[in-house]
Write an enzyme that holds these catalytic residues in place. Sequence first.
Site, PDB file in Angstrom:
ATOM      1  N   ASP A  58       0.817  -1.210   0.000  1.00  0.00           N
ATOM      2  CA  ASP A  58       0.000   0.000   0.000  1.00  0.00           C
ATOM      3  C   ASP A  58       0.853   1.263   0.000  1.00  0.00           C
ATOM      4  OD1 ASP A  58      -1.977   1.879   0.375  1.00  0.00           O
ATOM      5  OD2 ASP A  58      -2.415   1.320   2.441  1.00  0.00           O
ATOM      6  N   ASP A  85      -2.217   5.750  -5.376  1.00  0.00           N
ATOM      7  CA  ASP A  85      -2.437   4.912  -4.204  1.00  0.00           C
ATOM      8  C   ASP A  85      -2.780   3.477  -4.583  1.00  0.00           C
ATOM      9  OD1 ASP A  85      -3.002   3.891  -1.737  1.00  0.00           O
ATOM     10  OD2 ASP A  85      -4.614   5.292  -1.267  1.00  0.00           O
TER      11      ASP A  85
END
Length: 387
Positions: free
Chosen positions: A92, A275
């Site tokens: 992430d 992201d």
Amino acid sequence: MKWLWVLGLVALSECLVKIPLMKIKSMRENLRESQVLKDYLEKYPRSRAHVLLEQRRNPAVTYEPMRNYLDLVYIGIISIGTPPQEFRVVLDTGSSVLWVPSIYCSSPACAHHKAFNPLRSSTFLVSGRPVNVAYGSGEMSGFLAYDTVRIGDLTVVAQAFGLSLEEPGIFMEYAVFDGILGLGYPNLGLQGITPVFDNLWLQGLIPQNLFAFYLSSKDEKGSMLMLGGVDPSYYHGELHWVPVSKPSYWQLAVDSISMNGEVIACDGGCQGIMDTGTSLLTGPRSSIVNIQNLIGAKASGDGEYFLKCDTINTLPDIVFTIGSVTYPVPASAYIRKDRSHNCRSNFEEGMDDPSDPEMWVLGDVFLRLYFTVFDRANNRIGLAPAA
């Protein structure tokens, strides 16, 4: 000049480490099949954009939205300890903490996942420092520890990570991953803790202080995280570099968002976050509602937007202009068809914040189209059409 460009590519690709990513069934599908999706969305309507605002208001707390992982389909394998204990984690770029469940976790959610056993690791060290990560659906609480972390062929020694004692309820029960490995800047995480990627560089394990993602939309295999270099066979043309506008999230300036040559959002410029922990395209509510209307998407009772599937072949591209370069997102990318052959919009409402510039989060919908390099050495992001 051409030879300099070729030599640059060789340097970027030298000694890089490729970490295969697995493409899996999304958690949204798991929740839907268990007939609890609607209840979950009504109870926890938070997205990454909501969390950005919360973190600005209270920077002392580490916030993470769980809803942004609903449609996530890419995970990687790491191991922790000696001998190694294996875990499936979200890689992430929107966070910087590594955490996995511990055998001491008392939450029902932990029973559904692999748990780290400190007693079986000869290299384990406990710090005693508490760890709390606030999620939209609850809080992961646990303690900080240190141990050997392996990612691909790379071994990081004395890596700090969190071990959960409690995890947020229904969400983690249906999660298809065990934990999260953050690849964001250090100031996103716990104070005084060096994230995994920073240690890869500081311990001399990678030749370049950068990493890159290639996300495949076709196969269960083929997606890749590249550490310490870039393989140019995974993209077309040249990389276009854009400076990071705020080194915390991987954030950059977006010039505009347009359709059919007309600006439909981000008029006058806005900010975007690249992201990998977000699946969709998230923006301010007013802009997203406008886009949903333009593409003919209709709201459902659970916050999703539906379209007729045949519009995939007729709707125009939605174009993100970044650093004066256009990045088209076709209808085949911003509309998804589920296993029941229903079609949904991949645009998701965040929130409007009058005190801050318009904020967008460009998740996997965008990253599948564009190979992305995250260059920590130069605080910049490289983009090129994915091969």
